[in-house]
Design an enzyme around this catalytic site. Sequence first.
Site, PDB file in Angstrom:
ATOM      1  N   LYS A 170       0.822  -1.205   0.000  1.00 31.79           N
ATOM      2  CA  LYS A 170       0.000   0.000   0.000  1.00 31.79           C
ATOM      3  C   LYS A 170       0.857   1.257   0.000  1.00 31.79           C
ATOM      4  O   LYS A 170       0.570   2.223  -0.722  1.00 31.79           O
ATOM      5  CB  LYS A 170      -0.923  -0.021   1.223  1.00 31.79           C
ATOM      6  CG  LYS A 170      -1.696   1.254   1.467  1.00 31.79           C
ATOM      7  CD  LYS A 170      -2.703   1.549   0.382  1.00 31.79           C
ATOM      8  CE  LYS A 170      -3.624   2.700   0.801  1.00 31.79           C
ATOM      9  NZ  LYS A 170      -4.516   3.120  -0.282  1.00 31.79           N
ATOM     10  N   LYS A 239       0.935  11.989   5.126  1.00 36.98           N
ATOM     11  CA  LYS A 239       1.236  10.914   6.074  1.00 36.98           C
ATOM     12  C   LYS A 239       1.734   9.676   5.350  1.00 36.98           C
ATOM     13  O   LYS A 239       2.718   9.038   5.758  1.00 36.98           O
ATOM     14  CB  LYS A 239      -0.018  10.595   6.897  1.00 36.98           C
ATOM     15  CG  LYS A 239       0.157   9.495   7.938  1.00 36.98           C
ATOM     16  CD  LYS A 239      -0.354   8.129   7.481  1.00 36.98           C
ATOM     17  CE  LYS A 239      -1.834   8.106   7.219  1.00 36.98           C
ATOM     18  NZ  LYS A 239      -2.322   6.746   6.875  1.00 36.98           N
TER      19      LYS A 239
END
Length: 318
Positions: A170, A239
């Site tokens: 991911k 992030k």
Amino acid sequence: MSELRVGFIGLGNMGGRMTGSLLRGGVDVLGFDAQQANLDASGATAAASGAQVTRESDVVLLSLPNSRIVEAVVLGDDGVLANVHEGQVVVDLSTAAPASTRAIAEKLAAKGAHYLDAGISGGAAAAEKGTLTLMVGGDADALERIQPVLAHIATTVVHMGASGSGHVTKLLNNFLNAVALSATAEVMVAGKKAGLDLDALLEVLNASSGVNFATLNRFPKIVHGDYLKGGLTNTLMMKDVQLYTELIADLGVAGLHASGPVAAFGLAIASGRADEISNTVVDAIGDVSGGVRLHLPLPGADTAPVDAAAPAAEEGNR
């Protein structure tokens, strides 16, 4: 196989949409979210706590903002870990730090439960339609057992390997997404200032080597003022980029391309767009490029755009 009881913790932007797909598929969902509005909007049967969700479910799905919150929900007092039972499967659909994921998996395994890290791709639209892509790390047999549940939220489920490998995948994917979005935003602002027809520019890019997800799926809408609200925010994109840089540092991989998206999404956050969809990075770049909006005329557009290839008149007279 007996029907699995499904619980969901974290019913916000993505979790709420995935819950909707499960409900439309005929799956009863016991849900909890720290924000009552999210719980009410999800349509799930309301639980009083994450602990109740865990106790009363065979499969617990998590969709949370970051590893810090995942750790608090799973490892905190009367959290998921304190209430799991043998054979239970907990699926973390968040984007989280792989090291944290592996540590949590070990703790749940000690209690006979399985922890799968399932990174998701496809955004809010795919979550709404139940057509996400899942990249999953952890026990393959546990994944196979819950496939009937995952089939309601994803059309592609790929087992990537051991615990943590789903979240590694991911982060790799999201970094490429961040690079493509921020770089394409810059190019589109340049195209606007050069006086190009942006629909024509996208037609060329999408038939050429510059094609990417942003040119195909984002900017055909953005150039007409539709920012596709509801997707990943600038804060969350930043992030993910930071998690990627930490990952490659741990792996000993040279990080040569992170500065672009860090600068772009940092600019978006600094300009007050922290909680807006990451597509607004193009407006942040536009702000510092003369107030450009792709879907609006250029400021002072009563004159023809400057030909960037031609020398300025003043220079020609020197």
